[in-house]
Design a protein around this motif. Structure first.
Motif, mmCIF file in Angstrom:
data_model
loop_
_atom_site.group_PDB
_atom_site.id
_atom_site.type_symbol
_atom_site.label_atom_id
_atom_site.label_comp_id
_atom_site.label_asym_id
_atom_site.label_seq_id
_atom_site.Cartn_x
_atom_site.Cartn_y
_atom_site.Cartn_z
ATOM 1 N N ARG A 1 21.171 -0.092 70.748
ATOM 2 C CA ARG A 1 21.855 0.088 69.474
ATOM 3 C C ARG A 1 21.075 -0.547 68.326
ATOM 4 O O ARG A 1 21.309 -0.263 67.168
ATOM 5 N N ILE A 2 20.169 -1.457 68.674
ATOM 6 C CA ILE A 2 19.375 -2.110 67.647
ATOM 7 C C ILE A 2 18.263 -1.176 67.199
ATOM 8 O O ILE A 2 17.629 -0.497 68.007
ATOM 9 N N LYS A 3 18.044 -1.141 65.889
ATOM 10 C CA LYS A 3 16.983 -0.286 65.350
ATOM 11 C C LYS A 3 15.637 -0.759 65.873
ATOM 12 O O LYS A 3 15.325 -1.931 65.880
ATOM 13 N N GLY A 4 14.836 0.158 66.317
ATOM 14 C CA GLY A 4 13.553 -0.175 66.918
ATOM 15 C C GLY A 4 13.635 -0.117 68.437
ATOM 16 O O GLY A 4 14.688 0.115 69.022
ATOM 17 N N LYS A 5 12.520 -0.342 69.076
ATOM 18 C CA LYS A 5 12.437 -0.275 70.535
ATOM 19 C C LYS A 5 12.142 -1.665 71.075
ATOM 20 O O LYS A 5 10.999 -2.134 71.020
ATOM 21 N N PRO A 6 13.138 -2.369 71.632
ATOM 22 C CA PRO A 6 12.881 -3.696 72.184
ATOM 23 C C PRO A 6 12.164 -3.608 73.524
ATOM 24 O O PRO A 6 12.438 -2.725 74.347
ATOM 25 N N GLU A 7 11.247 -4.510 73.754
ATOM 26 C CA GLU A 7 10.477 -4.565 74.996
ATOM 27 C C GLU A 7 10.422 -5.995 75.503
ATOM 28 O O GLU A 7 10.670 -6.962 74.768
ATOM 29 N N LEU A 8 10.099 -6.117 76.774
ATOM 30 C CA LEU A 8 9.977 -7.437 77.376
ATOM 31 C C LEU A 8 8.736 -8.138 76.835
ATOM 32 O O LEU A 8 7.641 -7.583 76.852
ATOM 33 N N GLY A 9 8.927 -9.366 76.358
ATOM 34 C CA GLY A 9 7.806 -10.129 75.842
ATOM 35 C C GLY A 9 7.053 -10.874 76.933
ATOM 36 O O GLY A 9 7.496 -10.963 78.093
ATOM 37 N N ALA A 10 5.921 -11.431 76.569
ATOM 38 C CA ALA A 10 5.096 -12.154 77.542
ATOM 39 C C ALA A 10 5.789 -13.405 78.054
ATOM 40 O O ALA A 10 5.569 -13.816 79.206
ATOM 41 N N SER A 11 6.651 -14.018 77.241
ATOM 42 C CA SER A 11 7.335 -15.243 77.675
ATOM 43 C C SER A 11 8.255 -14.993 78.852
ATOM 44 O O SER A 11 8.468 -15.884 79.682
ATOM 45 N N LEU A 12 8.821 -13.791 78.941
ATOM 46 C CA LEU A 12 9.692 -13.483 80.081
ATOM 47 C C LEU A 12 8.893 -13.465 81.375
ATOM 48 O O LEU A 12 9.335 -13.990 82.408
ATOM 49 N N TYR A 13 7.699 -12.852 81.338
ATOM 50 C CA TYR A 13 6.864 -12.824 82.546
ATOM 51 C C TYR A 13 6.390 -14.236 82.905
ATOM 52 O O TYR A 13 6.383 -14.623 84.086
ATOM 53 N N PHE A 14 5.998 -15.005 81.889
ATOM 54 C CA PHE A 14 5.620 -16.395 82.146
ATOM 55 C C PHE A 14 6.809 -17.194 82.687
ATOM 56 O O PHE A 14 6.641 -18.101 83.503
ATOM 57 N N GLY A 15 8.010 -16.854 82.212
ATOM 58 C CA GLY A 15 9.201 -17.546 82.695
ATOM 59 C C GLY A 15 9.455 -17.290 84.167
ATOM 60 O O GLY A 15 9.802 -18.203 84.924
ATOM 61 N N TRP A 16 9.275 -16.036 84.599
ATOM 62 C CA TRP A 16 9.432 -15.735 86.026
ATOM 63 C C TRP A 16 8.388 -16.473 86.866
ATOM 64 O O TRP A 16 8.695 -16.977 87.948
ATOM 65 N N VAL A 17 7.178 -16.521 86.360
ATOM 66 C CA VAL A 17 6.127 -17.254 87.089
ATOM 67 C C VAL A 17 6.453 -18.743 87.153
ATOM 68 O O VAL A 17 6.316 -19.379 88.211
ATOM 69 N N ALA A 18 6.894 -19.315 86.027
ATOM 70 C CA ALA A 18 7.237 -20.734 86.001
ATOM 71 C C ALA A 18 8.387 -21.038 86.955
ATOM 72 O O ALA A 18 8.357 -22.045 87.687
ATOM 73 N N ALA A 19 9.407 -20.180 86.967
ATOM 74 C CA ALA A 19 10.533 -20.396 87.878
ATOM 75 C C ALA A 19 10.087 -20.316 89.331
ATOM 76 O O ALA A 19 10.503 -21.127 90.173
ATOM 77 N N ALA A 20 9.225 -19.329 89.644
ATOM 78 C CA ALA A 20 8.734 -19.210 91.017
ATOM 79 C C ALA A 20 7.933 -20.430 91.438
ATOM 80 O O ALA A 20 8.096 -20.952 92.556
#
Length: 355
Positions: A154-173
């Motif tokens: 619903r938000i104008k524009g196309k939201p995408e996953l940022g690099a911090s999310l991937y780094f977050g998964w790596v950090a959690a692992a």
């Protein structure tokens, strides 16, 4: 290679993974790259890329100019990022404490000579790493799910996953693996899995008690409340037994009684895990067979809560069953002499005392 060398090596690897995970956690907390939204215009110079972080947002123009500012208005993504604002700094604090405890209690540092104190500090460090990993993976996964879901479109524009999310998964692992390795080195992995499984069972019990549905669903919901309550009680008994049954606590001096305590605690964890698994089966069966939920708006509202309950129960069941199985299998180890008895010294034999 000696077994002690292997234990020290695994311990060092666990500490290193925890340190790297902590560094990545600090990075994702500081960088505004959690969400990337692109606004494509007819003119490439007017194209904008907006980067959202925990504390600020940055706008990159098509000309290459970037401008960052702290959030000054309650935007949509700011509401979505609010859970991460609390969990990520808490994970950082837990990670720092875990690194401090692991450095002091590690065998390679020799800061503490007593083995019992070393084991206690390593256990605390491992649990802190695991908690930090859980606090990271929850907001990262929830935000990724919100971006991918249709509601975010619903938000104008196309939201995408940022690099911090991937780094977050790596950090959690890394934090989770490091914490597990530290718990393995002191032989409390089964206890740790059971305790975290019990904590998850408390979450499922709270969900089944707090979210009380309408009268048509009382029967099914009462069954879920009963099962989750019994599971939480069994898990609590297992946790109480684990407090007195670990070797580092020295509450039980006899090795034989300690092994029996492990077996009983493992049985409690396994029974609690079976009940959690039963709850998941009941929920999944309802979601598959109930046709009314497709036409009743209130039933559709209940489905979301049931899906969360099933996910929590699945994680709780896995951890309880794994922890209980490990504790029960410890009874098959080679019997050790009872620490409460003292063996008599061997009698002198003149055959071996000849000059």
């Amino acid at each position: 290679m000696d077994i002690m060398d292997i234990v020290e090596m695994v311990e060092v690897v666990g500490i290193a993974l925890g340190v790297i995970g902590l560094i990545l956690t600090i990075v994702i907390c500081a960088l505004p790259t959690w969400i990337v939204t692109t606004f494509i215009a007819d003119n490439s110079a007017n194209t904008e890329v907006i980067l959202y972080g925990l504390w600020m947002s940055c706008v990159t123009q098509g000309t290459g100019q970037t401008q960052c500012e702290v959030y000054n208005s309650m935007l949509y993504w700011e509401y979505v990022l609010q859970p991460a604002r609390a969990m990520i700094p808490t994970a950082m604090i837990l990670g720092v404490l875990g690194v401090m405890f692991s450095m002091v209690g590690a065998k390679c540092t020799n800061c503490i000579k007593e083995k019992t104190s070393q084991a206690k500090l390593i256990i605390i460090a491992g649990i802190l790493f695991i908690l930090a990993g859980i606090l990271i993976i929850i907001p990262v996964s929830l935000l990724a799910r919100s971006i991918i879901s249709d509601s975010s479109m619903r938000i104008k524009g196309k939201p995408e996953l940022g690099a911090s999310l991937y780094f977050g998964w790596v950090a959690a692992a890394l934090l989770l693996i490091g914490g597990v390795l530290l718990c393995i080195t002191v032989g409390v992995f089964g206890w740790t899995m059971g305790i975290f499984g019990w904590i998850s069972s408390l979450v499922s019990c709270c969900i089944s008690i707090l979210y009380y549905p309408a009268p048509p669903y009382w029967g099914m919901w009462k069954v879920l409340m009963t099962i989750t309550s019994i599971s939480s009680t069994l898990g609590a008994l297992g946790v109480m037994g684990s407090i007195f049954g670990t070797r580092c606590c020295n509450c039980i001096k006899s090795n034989r009684i300690r092994v029996k305590a492990r077996f009983v605690v493992g049985i409690f964890f396994i029974l609690a895990g079976i009940l959690q698994f039963t709850t998941e089966i009941v929920v999944v069966h309802y979601l598959i067979t109930d046709v009314q939920r497709q036409i009743d708006n209130f039933a559709k509202f209940i489905v979301f809560k049931l899906v969360i309950l099933a996910e929590v129960c699945s994680w709780s069941a896995c951890m309880l069953l794994i922890g209980g199985t490990i504790l029960c299998c410890s009874i098959f180890k080679r019997n050790q002499p009872d620490s409460t008895t003292f063996s008599q010294p061997p009698a002198n034999n003149s055959v071996f005392n000849r000059s």
